[in-house]
Design an enzyme around this catalytic site. Structure first.
Site, short mmCIF file in Angstrom:
data_model
loop_
_atom_site.label_atom_id
_atom_site.label_comp_id
_atom_site.label_asym_id
_atom_site.label_seq_id
_atom_site.Cartn_x
_atom_site.Cartn_y
_atom_site.Cartn_z
N ASN A 1 0.87 -1.18 0.00
CA ASN A 1 0.00 0.00 0.00
C ASN A 1 0.91 1.23 0.00
O ASN A 1 1.57 1.50 1.00
CB ASN A 1 -0.89 -0.04 1.26
CG ASN A 1 -1.67 1.25 1.45
OD1 ASN A 1 -1.81 2.05 0.53
ND2 ASN A 1 -2.18 1.45 2.66
N LYS B 1 0.04 4.27 -0.12
CA LYS B 1 -0.62 5.43 0.52
C LYS B 1 -0.47 6.67 -0.38
O LYS B 1 -0.59 6.57 -1.60
CB LYS B 1 -0.05 5.67 1.92
CG LYS B 1 -0.01 4.42 2.76
CD LYS B 1 0.19 4.71 4.21
CE LYS B 1 0.48 3.42 4.95
NZ LYS B 1 0.30 3.54 6.39
N HIS C 1 -9.28 0.89 5.76
CA HIS C 1 -7.94 1.11 6.33
C HIS C 1 -8.07 2.04 7.54
O HIS C 1 -8.90 2.96 7.54
CB HIS C 1 -7.01 1.72 5.27
CG HIS C 1 -5.58 1.73 5.68
ND1 HIS C 1 -5.07 2.66 6.56
CD2 HIS C 1 -4.55 0.90 5.37
CE1 HIS C 1 -3.79 2.41 6.76
NE2 HIS C 1 -3.44 1.34 6.06
N GLU D 1 -6.45 4.48 8.48
CA GLU D 1 -6.32 5.92 8.17
C GLU D 1 -7.64 6.48 7.63
O GLU D 1 -7.98 7.63 7.89
CB GLU D 1 -5.14 6.13 7.19
CG GLU D 1 -3.81 5.94 7.90
CD GLU D 1 -2.69 5.42 7.03
OE1 GLU D 1 -2.75 5.50 5.79
OE2 GLU D 1 -1.69 4.90 7.61
N GLU E 1 -4.72 -5.29 11.04
CA GLU E 1 -3.72 -4.23 11.13
C GLU E 1 -3.89 -3.50 12.47
O GLU E 1 -4.68 -2.54 12.56
CB GLU E 1 -3.93 -3.23 9.99
CG GLU E 1 -3.72 -3.84 8.62
CD GLU E 1 -3.17 -2.81 7.65
OE1 GLU E 1 -2.11 -3.07 7.07
OE2 GLU E 1 -3.78 -1.74 7.49
N GLY F 1 2.91 2.14 10.66
CA GLY F 1 3.81 3.27 10.44
C GLY F 1 4.60 3.67 11.68
O GLY F 1 5.20 4.74 11.71
N SER G 1 3.94 -2.28 10.07
CA SER G 1 5.41 -2.22 10.10
C SER G 1 6.09 -3.54 9.70
O SER G 1 7.16 -3.85 10.21
CB SER G 1 5.89 -1.75 11.48
OG SER G 1 5.41 -0.46 11.74
N GLY H 1 3.08 -1.14 4.22
CA GLY H 1 3.11 0.28 3.85
C GLY H 1 4.54 0.73 3.57
O GLY H 1 5.05 0.59 2.46
#
Ligand code: PEP
Length: 251
Positions: A10, A12, A95, A97, A167, A173, A213, A234
């Site tokens: 991903n 992003k 997701h 986010e 996740e 991240g 991560s 990510g």
């Protein structure tokens, strides 16, 4: 039950067009290891261009979100038919986010997931607890709730196609990967919950990815767990070498 491992990147809102082009070329040029699938989710404006690069390579193109409608007055959304025109076949939904920054609710995530399925797009449903929820020992209840609400009204024939990504929000991240034991515990719980929501046969077919991560150092151990069927990556998917190492994890 044989579940094909999926290594998903991903990107992003990170790469420039030049970086995305270079990454797509770098990832799609080497042969994909037998019995594995690789997926890339570029930013929406690059879907078509990246799709052109990935064509014939076997690398799957995905969008980072998806609208439930094919066309219409939905400013800023990604249409499933437009994704398909670019060569895309998968879409990330829910997701963290999207949930945390843009306020997407379980209901909206469910609408997106059902819309994707209706248009023959495979949804990757992201679920996961925050650090606060983990510390309050609410992890399993949060996962169960997100699954129940996110998977409402999925027709029988589409159930086994769905992919779930666990996740943990505290691991995204942050450089803090869940241990392989923590990931396995959550994945085993998710599979049991899927058996309750659908049935055991379907639950055995659904792939459950781990995301948070993941990097070249942690991937081998994570992928060795019986209920970890892939990774949603990510940061480490933004460099060709590190993502290629993840794709070529040692089983
Ligand atoms: C993600 O974006 O889904 C993700 C897991 O990011 P990272 O690997 O950077 O934690």
């Amino acid at each position: 039950m044989q579940r094909i491992p999926l290594l998903a990147g991903n990107w992003k809102m990170f790469p420039t067009l030049a970086e995305a082009t270079e990454l797509a070329r770098g990832i799609s040029t080497p042969a994909i290891p037998a019995g594995r699938q690789v997926m890339l989710a570029p930013p929406a404006p690059y879907l078509h261009g990246v799709g052109e690069i990935l064509r014939e390579s076997g690398v799957i193109l995905a969008s980072q979100n998806i609208c439930w409608e094919a066309k219409g007055a939905f400013t800023g959304e990604i249409s499933p038919t437009m994704l398909k025109e670019a060569g895309g076949t998968m879409a990330i939904v829910g997701h963290s986010e999207r949930r945390q920054i843009f306020g997407e609710t379980d209901k909206m995530v469910n609408t997106r997931l059902l819309g994707a399925l209706q248009h023959d797009i495979i949804p990757i449903l992201c679920i996961g607890e925050t650090l606060e929820e983990r510390e309050k020992e609410q992890t399993l209840a949060i996962l169960e709730g997100q699954l129940l609400k996110g998977l409402t009204n999925v027709p029988n024939h589409s159930r086994s196609k769905i992919i779930v990504a666990y996740e943990p929000v505290w691991a995204i991240g942050t450089g803090k990967t869940a241990t392989s034991k923590q990931a396995q515990e959550a994945h085993a719980f998710i599979r049991t919950a899927l058996a309750d929501i659908f049935d055991k046969t379907i639950a055995e077919q659904i792939r459950i990815l781990y995301g948070g991560s993941v990097n070249p150092t942690t991937v081998d151990e994570l992928m060795a767990e019986p209920d970890v069927d892939g990774a949603l990556v990510g940061g480490a998917a933004l460099q060709t070498d590190s993502f290629l190492r993840i794709i070529n994890y040692t089983a």
